[in-house]
Scaffold this motif. Sequence first.
Motif, PDB file in Angstrom:
ATOM      1  N   LYS A   4       0.841  -1.076   0.016  1.00  0.00           N
ATOM      2  CA  LYS A   4      -0.039   0.010   0.088  1.00  0.00           C
ATOM      3  C   LYS A   4       0.903   1.086  -0.001  1.00  0.00           C
ATOM      4  CE  LYS A   4      -3.367  -2.502   2.727  1.00  0.00           C
ATOM      5  NZ  LYS A   4      -4.042  -2.481   4.114  1.00  0.00           N
ATOM      6  N   ILE A   5       0.351   2.410  -0.394  1.00  0.00           N
ATOM      7  CA  ILE A   5       0.762   3.735  -0.288  1.00  0.00           C
ATOM      8  C   ILE A   5       1.560   3.958   1.342  1.00  0.00           C
ATOM      9  CG2 ILE A   5       0.430   6.049  -0.372  1.00  0.00           C
ATOM     10  CD1 ILE A   5      -1.280   5.534  -2.591  1.00  0.00           C
ATOM     11  N   ASP A  31       3.629   6.222  -4.227  1.00  0.00           N
ATOM     12  CA  ASP A  31       2.308   6.061  -4.969  1.00  0.00           C
ATOM     13  C   ASP A  31       2.368   4.752  -5.854  1.00  0.00           C
ATOM     14  OD1 ASP A  31      -0.346   6.330  -6.096  1.00  0.00           O
ATOM     15  OD2 ASP A  31       0.432   8.063  -7.614  1.00  0.00           O
ATOM     16  N   TRP A  32       1.230   4.091  -6.419  1.00  0.00           N
ATOM     17  CA  TRP A  32       1.280   2.979  -7.250  1.00  0.00           C
ATOM     18  C   TRP A  32       0.023   3.014  -7.967  1.00  0.00           C
ATOM     19  CZ3 TRP A  32      -1.616  -1.316  -7.263  1.00  0.00           C
ATOM     20  CH2 TRP A  32      -2.399  -1.626  -6.205  1.00  0.00           C
ATOM     21  N   ASN A  33       0.336   2.241  -9.277  1.00  0.00           N
ATOM     22  CA  ASN A  33      -0.805   1.784  -9.920  1.00  0.00           C
ATOM     23  C   ASN A  33      -0.838   0.414 -10.692  1.00  0.00           C
ATOM     24  OD1 ASN A  33       0.752   2.105 -12.289  1.00  0.00           O
ATOM     25  ND2 ASN A  33       0.017   4.162 -12.316  1.00  0.00           N
ATOM     26  N   ASP A  34      -1.139  -0.211 -11.520  1.00  0.00           N
ATOM     27  CA  ASP A  34      -1.089  -1.326 -12.100  1.00  0.00           C
ATOM     28  C   ASP A  34      -0.109  -1.580 -12.722  1.00  0.00           C
ATOM     29  OD1 ASP A  34      -3.727  -2.141 -10.957  1.00  0.00           O
ATOM     30  OD2 ASP A  34      -4.805  -2.078 -12.793  1.00  0.00           O
ATOM     31  N   GLU A  35       0.742  -0.432 -13.321  1.00  0.00           N
ATOM     32  CA  GLU A  35       1.693  -0.572 -14.070  1.00  0.00           C
ATOM     33  C   GLU A  35       3.093  -0.378 -13.328  1.00  0.00           C
ATOM     34  OE1 GLU A  35       1.379   1.972 -17.432  1.00  0.00           O
ATOM     35  OE2 GLU A  35      -0.463   0.952 -18.434  1.00  0.00           O
ATOM     36  N   ILE A  37       5.154   1.214  -9.530  1.00  0.00           N
ATOM     37  CA  ILE A  37       5.160   1.856  -8.287  1.00  0.00           C
ATOM     38  C   ILE A  37       6.148   3.043  -8.007  1.00  0.00           C
ATOM     39  CG2 ILE A  37       5.923   1.090  -5.666  1.00  0.00           C
ATOM     40  CD1 ILE A  37       4.954  -1.876  -6.175  1.00  0.00           C
ATOM     41  N   LYS A  89      10.929   4.798 -10.097  1.00  0.00           N
ATOM     42  CA  LYS A  89       9.680   3.907 -10.498  1.00  0.00           C
ATOM     43  C   LYS A  89      10.048   2.553 -10.820  1.00  0.00           C
ATOM     44  CE  LYS A  89       7.465   5.996 -13.874  1.00  0.00           C
ATOM     45  NZ  LYS A  89       6.679   6.526 -15.085  1.00  0.00           N
ATOM     46  N   ARG A  91       8.559  -1.904 -11.666  1.00  0.00           N
ATOM     47  CA  ARG A  91       7.419  -2.273 -12.277  1.00  0.00           C
ATOM     48  C   ARG A  91       6.560  -2.860 -11.085  1.00  0.00           C
ATOM     49  NH1 ARG A  91       5.900  -4.225 -17.058  1.00  0.00           N
ATOM     50  NH2 ARG A  91       4.632  -5.968 -17.199  1.00  0.00           N
ATOM     51  N   THR A  92       5.246  -2.740 -11.209  1.00  0.00           N
ATOM     52  CA  THR A  92       4.461  -3.132 -10.288  1.00  0.00           C
ATOM     53  C   THR A  92       4.254  -4.866 -10.649  1.00  0.00           C
ATOM     54  OG1 THR A  92       2.999  -1.547 -10.143  1.00  0.00           O
ATOM     55  CG2 THR A  92       1.912  -3.358  -9.247  1.00  0.00           C
TER      56      THR A  92
END
Length: 217
Positions: A4-5, A31-35, A37, A89, A91-92
């Motif tokens: 989590k953030i 922060d993070w998204n599907d692509e 972190i 950055k 990769r998630t």
Amino acid sequence: MLPKINQMLFLHVATPDEEEAGKEYKARIADWNDEFILMETPIHEQSGRMKKLFLGDELSFYYITETGVKHYFGSHVLGFQQDAIPLVKIRTPDTDRITKVQRRNFLRVPAELEIAVKLPDHEQFVAVTDDVGGGGISFLCESKWQLHPGQLLVCWLLLNYKNGTIEHAPFAAEIVRIVEVAAARKQVMIKFVSINDYERQKIIRYCFERQFDFRNR
């Protein structure tokens, strides 16, 4: 379960420099998204120094949930972003590539790997593993070696990864059980009694590569 953030990530950098590879860093998730972190620049806790990363660096991570369970995953550096502070950055990971590790629930896979074994009297021999896991392994050896349950061993496991790299994982272990499998051979089951997180992470990474191979068959 993805991190989590604001959660803290603990990481090691893949490098041929053994001293550097053994250093553990930590970084907070911004922060993070599907692509990808976004994480803060990693810091070495003991020295307080920041770790400069480069595009493409291979990293091994773990994070700890509120229940105390460790989750392991591998990733690499995708780039950098300048916000209020510099961010890295990565990769998630896919959820099926995140290892959930509990003391009683270590992944175990069949594997034939070389293992060097040192006995308390300083005798040494090389054997071949039968299976490997994050909590222990079993290996096959000649019956001539004087082994018994409860005996402590010092071992070095040779790990061959899919990308061609080779790693050694040292640890101390206790013999749990011995089974005679042939006239002159026996199977020895051992559990780790002294292994640091970085070395265990190497073994877990190998297990997940093997498990992924089995799934694709």
